[in-house]
Design a protein around this motif. Structure first.
Motif, mmCIF file in Angstrom:
data_model
loop_
_atom_site.group_PDB
_atom_site.id
_atom_site.type_symbol
_atom_site.label_atom_id
_atom_site.label_comp_id
_atom_site.label_asym_id
_atom_site.label_seq_id
_atom_site.Cartn_x
_atom_site.Cartn_y
_atom_site.Cartn_z
ATOM 1 N N ALA A 191 21.170 22.235 88.668
ATOM 2 C CA ALA A 191 22.565 22.590 88.900
ATOM 3 C C ALA A 191 22.641 23.956 89.566
ATOM 4 N N SER A 192 23.658 24.138 90.400
ATOM 5 C CA SER A 192 23.837 25.418 91.096
ATOM 6 C C SER A 192 24.473 26.439 90.166
ATOM 7 N N THR A 193 24.506 27.678 90.618
ATOM 8 C CA THR A 193 25.264 28.733 89.951
ATOM 9 C C THR A 193 26.422 29.129 90.857
ATOM 10 N N LEU A 195 29.480 16.707 96.140
ATOM 11 C CA LEU A 195 30.213 15.455 95.983
ATOM 12 C C LEU A 195 30.367 15.068 94.513
ATOM 13 N N ALA A 196 29.330 15.336 93.729
ATOM 14 C CA ALA A 196 29.418 15.025 92.302
ATOM 15 C C ALA A 196 30.501 15.862 91.624
ATOM 16 N N ARG A 197 30.597 17.125 92.001
ATOM 17 C CA ARG A 197 31.642 17.977 91.431
ATOM 18 C C ARG A 197 33.025 17.488 91.878
ATOM 19 N N ALA A 198 33.137 17.104 93.148
ATOM 20 C CA ALA A 198 34.420 16.576 93.628
ATOM 21 C C ALA A 198 34.809 15.315 92.874
ATOM 22 N N GLN A 199 33.851 14.443 92.677
ATOM 23 C CA GLN A 199 34.135 13.186 91.981
ATOM 24 C C GLN A 199 34.561 13.426 90.534
ATOM 25 N N SER A 200 34.036 14.486 89.924
ATOM 26 C CA SER A 200 34.365 14.751 88.515
ATOM 27 C C SER A 200 35.858 14.985 88.323
ATOM 28 N N TRP A 201 36.523 15.661 89.268
ATOM 29 C CA TRP A 201 37.968 15.866 89.145
ATOM 30 C C TRP A 201 38.728 14.562 89.371
ATOM 31 N N VAL A 202 38.209 13.705 90.238
ATOM 32 C CA VAL A 202 38.823 12.384 90.399
ATOM 33 C C VAL A 202 38.724 11.617 89.093
ATOM 34 N N THR A 224 40.083 24.153 83.694
ATOM 35 C CA THR A 224 38.839 24.673 83.141
ATOM 36 C C THR A 224 38.036 23.530 82.554
ATOM 37 N N ASP A 225 36.845 23.354 83.037
ATOM 38 C CA ASP A 225 35.943 22.341 82.492
ATOM 39 C C ASP A 225 34.515 22.793 82.750
ATOM 40 N N ALA A 226 33.573 21.877 82.717
ATOM 41 C CA ALA A 226 32.168 22.242 82.915
ATOM 42 C C ALA A 226 31.903 22.809 84.304
ATOM 43 N N ASN A 227 32.808 22.543 85.247
ATOM 44 C CA ASN A 227 32.651 23.067 86.600
ATOM 45 C C ASN A 227 33.045 24.535 86.729
ATOM 46 N N TYR A 245 40.452 22.982 94.920
ATOM 47 C CA TYR A 245 39.567 21.823 94.775
ATOM 48 C C TYR A 245 38.297 21.997 95.612
ATOM 49 N N VAL A 246 38.432 22.422 96.868
ATOM 50 C CA VAL A 246 37.263 22.669 97.709
ATOM 51 C C VAL A 246 36.433 23.812 97.126
ATOM 52 N N SER A 247 37.114 24.863 96.629
ATOM 53 C CA SER A 247 36.400 25.981 96.006
ATOM 54 C C SER A 247 35.579 25.500 94.817
ATOM 55 N N MET A 248 36.166 24.605 94.013
ATOM 56 C CA MET A 248 35.455 24.056 92.863
ATOM 57 C C MET A 248 34.254 23.240 93.315
ATOM 58 N N ALA A 249 34.452 22.357 94.306
ATOM 59 C CA ALA A 249 33.359 21.504 94.776
ATOM 60 C C ALA A 249 32.218 22.332 95.339
ATOM 61 N N TRP A 250 32.543 23.406 96.060
ATOM 62 C CA TRP A 250 31.511 24.287 96.602
ATOM 63 C C TRP A 250 30.927 25.233 95.557
ATOM 64 N N HIS A 251 31.499 25.253 94.368
ATOM 65 C CA HIS A 251 31.071 26.123 93.270
ATOM 66 C C HIS A 251 31.156 27.601 93.674
ATOM 67 N N LEU A 252 32.314 27.965 94.229
ATOM 68 C CA LEU A 252 32.557 29.360 94.575
ATOM 69 C C LEU A 252 32.831 30.174 93.323
#
Length: 407
Positions: A34-36, A47-54, A67-70, A80-87
């Motif tokens: 997993a990234s930091t 894509l996995a992070r994006a799918q998690s919100w779906v 607020t979740d595991a992401n 949403y893009v910021s979350m998927a990119w893990h900014l």
């Protein structure tokens, strides 16, 4: 040399020939770490992070934060893009370009974004047919059309997500990386060693030969140079010397161990190349020499056991085991140690057989087999069953069996 130690010596090449990465003393590395926040991230993780919100049905709310595991991110398109990119924070459509690089539409890959700085952004999920412009995407559109995807679209359409397609700029996050290509697992093959001559058989039945070593040497195989296939080597008991052959024909040597030790080299440090190790029958200890010269040891087995190692559970690293030769009408026993310390035993073969191990079916996990010296027969087992899945006669009676991935 006793009958048991002689048998052990003749079967040693199987110990690292399963063709898998190995470690006895460290935990298995995850298949995809997993990234930091703000760090390097693979396209598949985006894509996995994006799918998690779906999956969670996250609503659209420019004043709300999820607020979740992401992590914690704003519930709108740029959040949403910021979350998927893990900014490290929720950027907006005007500041996303600060962490990304503009690319052309034709260069878009999964995990990139399309950004209209004045109003909207969404995540590109991948081409379904690039020649016709068809793709899928993920987006937080508005309160009536919250997190969704993968949604079908066409890059040649006049508008995307309600805004003119020409208003969008394609962006690639500066810390996104392509996923590593899938690893092709090739089945292990068999061969024999005869007084310094190697006769190797491929899975297709093709054969090749090589000269390395001398009479009295114990054959070993392993990925000495991190090249992705097994290379040849020998262990010289008289001097406890490991002699390793490289692909260009050159060789290196290392003295390690005590008289009577059995060689068990492998990728014990899980760093892409093999380290030298020995099994000490007097104490039933696996002793590994790390790249920095330090050693570790693990005790496993009983007196008279022959060491074997392989990836019994398909976990991506080698686990230890022992072979208990049949005696007085009993059956051979394979005792396989798992990462949690539990042990599985299985009986297989006949008295006088020697143990071999390998990934015979190319399934990513090691199973066992036996070699019958009197008939030069390999009996390979894919499912820990009592009967062989494949029987191969190769070599001459009395040869030392070797297994590995010669490609």
């Amino acid at each position: 040399m006793s009958r048991v130690s002689r048998a052990a010596a003749r079967s040693l090449a199987t110990l690292v020939a399963a063709g898998v990465g190995a470690t006895l003393f460290t935990a298995a590395a995850p298949a995809q770490a997993a990234s930091t926040a703000g760090g390097t991230i693979t396209r598949s993780e985006v894509l996995a992070r994006a799918q998690s919100w779906v999956n969670e049905g996250v609503p659209y709310n420019q004043q709300g934060y999820k607020t979740d595991a992401n992590g914690t991110y704003r519930e709108d398109c740029s959040g949403y893009v910021s979350m998927a990119w893990h900014l490290t924070d929720s950027l907006n459509t005007m500041t996303l370009p600060n962490v990304s690089t503009q690319i052309s539409f034709s260069q878009l890959k999964a995990g990139d974004a399309l950004d209209y700085t004045a109003d909207h952004t969404f995540l590109f999920a991948g081409w379904t047919n690039q020649s016709t412009g068809d793709f899928t995407y993920y987006a937080e559109s508005n309160k009536y059309d919250p997190t969704h995807g993968p949604t079908k679209a066409n890059i040649n359409s006049s508008s995307l997500e309600g805004w003119p397609t020409g208003n969008y700029t394609a962006l690639r996050y500066n810390n996104i990386v392509d996923d590593a290509p899938p690893v092709t697992i090739r089945p292990s093959a068999v061969g024999v060693f005869r007084d310094g001559t190697w006769a190797l058989r491929s899975g297709s039945g093709a054969t090749t030969s090589a000269g390395f070593g001398q009479p009295g040497d114990i054959p070993i195989t392993g990925d000495w140079d991190g090249v992705g296939h097994d290379q040849l080597g020998v262990f010289r008991p008289s001097t406890t010397t490991f002699a390793l052959r490289h692909d260009d024909g050159s060789s290196d040597s290392l003295v390690f161990g005590n008289p009577g030790d059995i060689p068990v080299p492998g990728m014990w440090d899980h760093n892409g190349h093999a380290q030298m190790a020995v099994y000490r029958p007097s104490t039933n200890a696996f002793i590994v020499r790390h790249d920095n010269g330090s050693t570790d040891s693990v005790v496993f087995g009983n007196p008279g056991d022959i060491p074997i190692v392989g990836d019994w559970d398909g976990v991506g690293h080698t686990q230890m085991g022992v072979f208990r030769p049949a005696a007085n009408g009993s059956q051979n026993t394979f005792a396989l140690r798992h990462d949690d310390g539990t042990v599985t035993t299985a009986t297989y073969g006949n008295q006088g057989d020697l143990p071999i191990v390998g990934d015979w079916a190319g399934k990513g996990r090691t199973t066992f087999g036996v070699y019958r010296p009197g008939t030069a027969t390999f009996a390979l087992n894919n499912a820990y069953a009592g009967t062989p899945d494949s029987v191969i006669t190769y070599g001459n009676p009395g040869d030392t069996p070797v297994t590995g991935n010669w490609s």
